[in-house]
Design a protein around this motif. Sequence first.
Motif, mmCIF file in Angstrom:
data_model
loop_
_atom_site.group_PDB
_atom_site.id
_atom_site.type_symbol
_atom_site.label_atom_id
_atom_site.label_comp_id
_atom_site.label_asym_id
_atom_site.label_seq_id
_atom_site.Cartn_x
_atom_site.Cartn_y
_atom_site.Cartn_z
ATOM 1 N N GLU A 164 5.806 5.579 -2.709
ATOM 2 C CA GLU A 164 5.714 6.753 -1.841
ATOM 3 C C GLU A 164 7.067 7.241 -1.327
ATOM 4 N N ASP A 206 -1.825 -6.088 -2.213
ATOM 5 C CA ASP A 206 -3.074 -5.689 -1.571
ATOM 6 C C ASP A 206 -4.013 -5.126 -2.630
ATOM 7 N N TYR A 224 -7.168 -2.474 -0.773
ATOM 8 C CA TYR A 224 -6.974 -1.044 -0.549
ATOM 9 C C TYR A 224 -6.307 -0.332 -1.722
ATOM 10 N N SER A 225 -5.534 -1.056 -2.517
ATOM 11 C CA SER A 225 -4.711 -0.408 -3.542
ATOM 12 C C SER A 225 -4.895 -1.053 -4.917
ATOM 13 N N LYS A 226 -6.082 -0.956 -5.449
ATOM 14 C CA LYS A 226 -6.365 -1.549 -6.746
ATOM 15 C C LYS A 226 -5.724 -0.781 -7.903
ATOM 16 N N ASP A 227 -5.351 0.475 -7.654
ATOM 17 C CA ASP A 227 -4.817 1.310 -8.730
ATOM 18 C C ASP A 227 -3.321 1.154 -8.931
ATOM 19 N N SER A 228 -2.660 0.310 -8.150
ATOM 20 C CA SER A 228 -1.207 0.168 -8.271
ATOM 21 C C SER A 228 -0.789 -1.297 -8.378
ATOM 22 N N GLN A 255 2.821 -2.887 -7.489
ATOM 23 C CA GLN A 255 2.930 -3.817 -6.367
ATOM 24 C C GLN A 255 3.614 -5.116 -6.784
ATOM 25 N N CYS A 276 0.816 -1.226 0.000
ATOM 26 C CA CYS A 276 0.000 0.000 0.000
ATOM 27 C C CYS A 276 0.844 1.267 0.000
ATOM 28 N N HIS A 277 2.161 1.116 0.141
ATOM 29 C CA HIS A 277 3.054 2.278 0.171
ATOM 30 C C HIS A 277 4.059 2.280 -0.986
#
Length: 263
Positions: free
Chosen positions: A75, A102, A105-109, A113, A71-72
């Motif tokens: 960043e 993940d 929470y983080s479908k856009d990356s 990931q 999720c990070h």
Amino acid sequence: MTLQLIDSHCHLDRIDLQKEKIEFDQLFDNAAANQVSHMLCVAISMDQFPTMVATAEHRENVFFSCGVHPCHVGEDKNYALSDLRKLADAPRVVAVGETGLDYYYSKDSIKEQQASFVHHIEVGRQLGKPVIVHTRDARTDTIDILKANKANECRGVLHCFTESWDMAKAAMDLDFYISISGIVTFKNAVELQDVVRKMPLDRLLIETDSPYLAPVPYRGKQNQPAYVRHVAEFIAKLKNVPIEEVASVTTNNFKQLFSTTNL
């Protein structure tokens, strides 16, 4: 038998001490009072990693990991993913991660990931250190990436496990461990409780994921390493074995996986 417990996954630097109205040292006093002898403090980003280590490096019973939580991903401003190997090569760092996928929470990356996950596995294999894997709503992709990138060569753990028995078996086939958090004590965690009943003890680890996911009777409150005892006690009841056996086997599992034979 002397009871010894290990919190195999916590985030000491993210515990709000002001909220608890305690000093940092009190976390360790509380842990010791509950026979928690050691803990693994886990990174969620490389920018955060140096500060995390500085928080607890004076404590000999704290080990560290280095990695980027899914999720990070993307960043970090001070480090690139290519810096992971250098940071993770430090002696007190016993694992790479947490990493993983993940999709909740983080479908856009998702692509980012996956690339980060692969890189963490590569670094784990290069350094001979296990990977700590976070997985949510990504059962198939998680196992497929572990298989495709020969994660069995470095081994690792699926932490804070909330997935199916089939996924647990697939991970164990790759010589991975399964780590159980306070979620197992929740009334609605029926599937997870069934998985734990089926799990061989010699593949289990226990954790708090502090400051998150406090077990019953502290559910809804801030978590801390001392509470891993409640996880161990609940698992002992599920498996109908003494807590001493859960403590002994999970402590030995931690030593074996993270090469911390000096505990």
